[in-house]
Design a protein around this motif. Structure first.
Motif, PDB file in Angstrom:
ATOM      1  N   GLY A  12      24.520  69.956  51.980  1.00  0.00           N
ATOM      2  CA  GLY A  12      24.373  70.327  53.384  1.00  0.00           C
ATOM      3  C   GLY A  12      22.959  70.722  53.749  1.00  0.00           C
ATOM      4  O   GLY A  12      22.405  70.268  54.754  1.00  0.00           O
ATOM      5  N   GLU A  13      22.337  71.555  52.920  1.00  0.00           N
ATOM      6  CA  GLU A  13      20.995  72.042  53.245  1.00  0.00           C
ATOM      7  C   GLU A  13      19.912  71.017  52.918  1.00  0.00           C
ATOM      8  O   GLU A  13      18.950  70.861  53.664  1.00  0.00           O
ATOM      9  CB  GLU A  13      20.726  73.366  52.533  1.00  0.00           C
ATOM     10  N   SER A  14      20.067  70.312  51.795  1.00  0.00           N
ATOM     11  CA  SER A  14      19.021  69.361  51.407  1.00  0.00           C
ATOM     12  C   SER A  14      19.061  68.096  52.260  1.00  0.00           C
ATOM     13  O   SER A  14      18.021  67.512  52.553  1.00  0.00           O
ATOM     14  CB  SER A  14      19.169  68.984  49.928  1.00  0.00           C
ATOM     15  N   SER A  15      20.242  67.670  52.659  1.00  0.00           N
ATOM     16  CA  SER A  15      20.374  66.412  53.383  1.00  0.00           C
ATOM     17  C   SER A  15      20.337  66.556  54.897  1.00  0.00           C
ATOM     18  O   SER A  15      19.869  65.672  55.607  1.00  0.00           O
ATOM     19  CB  SER A  15      21.682  65.709  52.987  1.00  0.00           C
ATOM     20  N   PHE A  16      20.841  67.694  55.395  1.00  0.00           N
ATOM     21  CA  PHE A  16      20.981  67.851  56.843  1.00  0.00           C
ATOM     22  C   PHE A  16      20.246  69.061  57.408  1.00  0.00           C
ATOM     23  O   PHE A  16      20.208  69.252  58.619  1.00  0.00           O
ATOM     24  CB  PHE A  16      22.458  67.945  57.218  1.00  0.00           C
ATOM     25  N   ASP A  38      14.411  64.705  55.158  1.00  0.00           N
ATOM     26  CA  ASP A  38      15.702  64.773  54.463  1.00  0.00           C
ATOM     27  C   ASP A  38      16.524  63.553  54.854  1.00  0.00           C
ATOM     28  O   ASP A  38      16.027  62.623  55.505  1.00  0.00           O
ATOM     29  CB  ASP A  38      16.438  66.078  54.795  1.00  0.00           C
ATOM     30  N   LEU A  39      17.791  63.540  54.445  1.00  0.00           N
ATOM     31  CA  LEU A  39      18.648  62.387  54.727  1.00  0.00           C
ATOM     32  C   LEU A  39      18.822  62.175  56.222  1.00  0.00           C
ATOM     33  O   LEU A  39      18.778  61.036  56.697  1.00  0.00           O
ATOM     34  CB  LEU A  39      20.018  62.576  54.061  1.00  0.00           C
ATOM     35  N   VAL A  44      14.364  58.703  50.447  1.00  0.00           N
ATOM     36  CA  VAL A  44      14.845  60.087  50.443  1.00  0.00           C
ATOM     37  C   VAL A  44      15.047  60.599  49.027  1.00  0.00           C
ATOM     38  O   VAL A  44      14.984  61.803  48.775  1.00  0.00           O
ATOM     39  CB  VAL A  44      16.183  60.185  51.215  1.00  0.00           C
ATOM     40  N   PHE A  45      15.275  59.701  48.079  1.00  0.00           N
ATOM     41  CA  PHE A  45      15.721  60.107  46.753  1.00  0.00           C
ATOM     42  C   PHE A  45      14.662  59.915  45.666  1.00  0.00           C
ATOM     43  O   PHE A  45      14.987  59.768  44.500  1.00  0.00           O
ATOM     44  CB  PHE A  45      16.992  59.342  46.403  1.00  0.00           C
ATOM     45  N   THR A  46      13.398  59.908  46.052  1.00  0.00           N
ATOM     46  CA  THR A  46      12.327  59.809  45.064  1.00  0.00           C
ATOM     47  C   THR A  46      12.164  61.121  44.327  1.00  0.00           C
ATOM     48  O   THR A  46      12.540  62.197  44.815  1.00  0.00           O
ATOM     49  CB  THR A  46      11.002  59.442  45.749  1.00  0.00           C
ATOM     50  N   ALA A  47      11.574  61.056  43.129  1.00  0.00           N
ATOM     51  CA  ALA A  47      11.373  62.258  42.321  1.00  0.00           C
ATOM     52  C   ALA A  47      10.484  63.266  43.045  1.00  0.00           C
ATOM     53  O   ALA A  47      10.721  64.481  42.995  1.00  0.00           O
ATOM     54  CB  ALA A  47      10.765  61.878  40.973  1.00  0.00           C
ATOM     55  N   SER A  48       9.455  62.780  43.733  1.00  0.00           N
ATOM     56  CA  SER A  48       8.556  63.693  44.435  1.00  0.00           C
ATOM     57  C   SER A  48       9.275  64.424  45.560  1.00  0.00           C
ATOM     58  O   SER A  48       9.033  65.618  45.799  1.00  0.00           O
ATOM     59  CB  SER A  48       7.355  62.923  44.996  1.00  0.00           C
TER      60      SER A  48
END
Length: 501
Positions: free
Chosen positions: A184-188, A269-270, A135-139
């Motif tokens: 909230g928006e990026s992960s869920f 996302d997460l 989930v946390f890669t640069a791309s």
């Protein structure tokens, strides 16, 4: 008869306590390890709820900085505080297999507090970490540009609106609103509006995270230093009503995605990654219950919003008292903006701005979110030719002590971003600057935190001049909250944002 029995029991207890006390007094001394004063019941932990643990770690470092390590007692458990960058590397990286676990943990009565990346032990920790890393890669983070741009636009408008209304800005609250929206928006995938109006379901939760009563402070002290008491006292990592509330939100989010069993690729996302993690685990006949998913969703919400908002708060406060650095940052941002020919900053653009990143790094050097890194030895371990510690000994890498050692960072109490400019950063000794931790258990959300801070800081400095308010505390006079484990201020920090022409 009963009096004699009672007297015998009391005598045995007193004798046992005395022998235990004598053992504590001599344990580290006999090993040739320096040790400070200790209490027969609390060991070295008499500072808890009296001062911030990060502040205490710094005091231990200053008192014993000539020694690479210091013996302490975490109540009745022997502990070692590591003051040496070489030993920090050993513990965190070179021999990380010996130090896979932390002392920190919650109890069996608090599954959501006990099953996340922050608190869980191996082997579950390795399984969760491996499955969530994608989930946390640069791309992946490059795809969040529009989200960041939207939220910093809201942030600038929020500050302007507050100025028009004459609202005194609470820096912690302002940036917590913004960072909550980002997470909230990026992960869920939840549409959040906290940056605009400080409201919304996730912001209601993060506002609860910020409240530390005496009882919650005692609970967190227990989880970090005496986890055996967590179940006995009924402590929980998060307030129960917050847990119940988030369970409902999580269930709604999963339902909108088609349920727990709908096939996902884990790349969105997460939340997608958590669902994929459970599906993969079930295929491998591994236990991965719903509590593990909810627990990790909650820790990412807290960790993501709290660290970024704290960094932005301290940066703005320091810049208000250092207008020369603020002007230099403004000029760097303005020139970079002009070269883009009207295009908005992207994450890669901001990552290449030397002074912007120097300001960020200097701030988290001076105000590390957490002042130490704890690990537990899984077996007997030879620290050096003079000392071998027993299995079960807790080791604390004293990050804040090294961050503020004049040997590594001259005039450590001064805010000097030039320390981290490209021509100077080569002189920073490895493992003396560890704001995100090091080794396998380093912060998984480092890139998210950096981007969250960079985007916001660039937008704020380009649109506003940050000025100190009359009568406010100087940065070095800020007191740290004694109820918290993190490096959080005990008072509200506020500045004036003056619109640039």
């Amino acid at each position: 008869m009963y009096i004699l029995l009672l007297f015998t029991l009391v005598s045995v207890c007193v004798a046992w306590l005395y022998l235990k006390w004598m053992h504590m007094k001599s344990y580290w001394v006999n090993k040739g390890v320096p040790q400070g004063p200790i209490h027969p019941l609390f060991g070295s932990m008499t500072f808890l709820q009296k001062k911030n643990p990060g502040k205490w770690m710094q005091e231990v470092y200053d008192q014993f900085k000539q020694s690479p390590y210091v013996g302490i007692w975490v109540f009745w458990r022997p502990g070692l505080v590591v003051n040496s960058p070489e030993l920090a590397r050993q513990v965190l990286v070179k021999d990380a297999d010996v130090f896979r676990n932390r002392l920190l943990r919650s109890g069996q009565r608090d599954p959501l507090g006990a099953l996340n990346l922050f608190t869980v032990d191996d082997p579950l920790w390795s399984s969760i970490r491996r499955r969530l890393t994608a989930v946390f890669t640069a791309s992946k983070l490059r795809g969040w540009h529009e989200l960041y741009q939207s939220k910093v636009t809201d942030l600038v408008e929020r500050i302007r609106t507050d100025n028009e209304k004459g609202v005194s800005v609470n820096l912690r609250s302002l940036f917590a609103d913004y960072a909550t929206d980002i997470i909230g928006e990026s992960s869920f995938g939840i549409q959040c509006q906290a940056t605009k109006n400080s409201s919304g379901p996730l912001r209601a939760m993060t506002q609860e995270f910020e409240k530390y009563s005496k009882w919650r402070g005692m609970g967190w002290s227990s989880m970090f230093f005496l986890p055996e008491m967590v179940d006995i006292c009924g402590f929980s990592f998060w307030p129960q009503h917050t847990v119940d509330y988030f369970r409902k939100i999580f269930s709604m989010m999963v339902k909108e995605r088609g349920g727990l069993d709908k096939e996902v690729d884990g790349k969105r996302d997460l939340l997608d990654a958590l669902l994929k993690m459970r599906q993969d685990a079930l295929k491998d006949n591994q236990d991965m219950n719903l509590d593990i998913l909810v627990s990790n969703a909650m820790i990412f919400l807290q960790g993501g919003y709290d660290t970024s908002s704290s960094a932005l708060m301290y940066i703005c406060y320091e810049l208000a008292y250092h207008p020369e650095y603020q002007q230099r940052l403004f000029e760097e941002l303005s020139q970079a903006k002009e070269k883009l020919g009207g295009r908005e900053f992207e994450a890669s653009d901001l990552a290449e701005l030397p002074f912007l990143n120097a300001v960020f790094n200097e701030t988290i050097r001076k105000y590390p979110i957490m002042g130490w890194l704890d690990r537990v030895a899984l077996r007997d371990y030879q620290i050096d030719e003079h000392l071998t510690i027993k299995a079960g000994t807790v080791v604390y890498v004293n990050a804040v002590g090294m961050h503020k050692d004049s040997q590594y960072f001259p005039e450590p109490d001064k805010f000097l971003p030039e320390r981290f400019l490209p021509e100077n950063v080569k002189d920073v000794l490895p493992y003396t600057f560890m704001p995100f931790g090091e080794g396998p258990r380093a912060c998984i959300g480092k890139r998210i935190g950096q981007n969250t801070v960079r985007y916001a800081l660039a937008a704020v400095v380009l649109n506003f001049e940050i000025r100190s308010k009359p009568g406010e505390l100087e940065p070095n006079d800020i007191e740290q909250d004694k109820r918290q484990m993190f490096y959080a201020p005990a008072q509200v920090l506020s500045v004036d944002f003056v619109s640039r022409k």
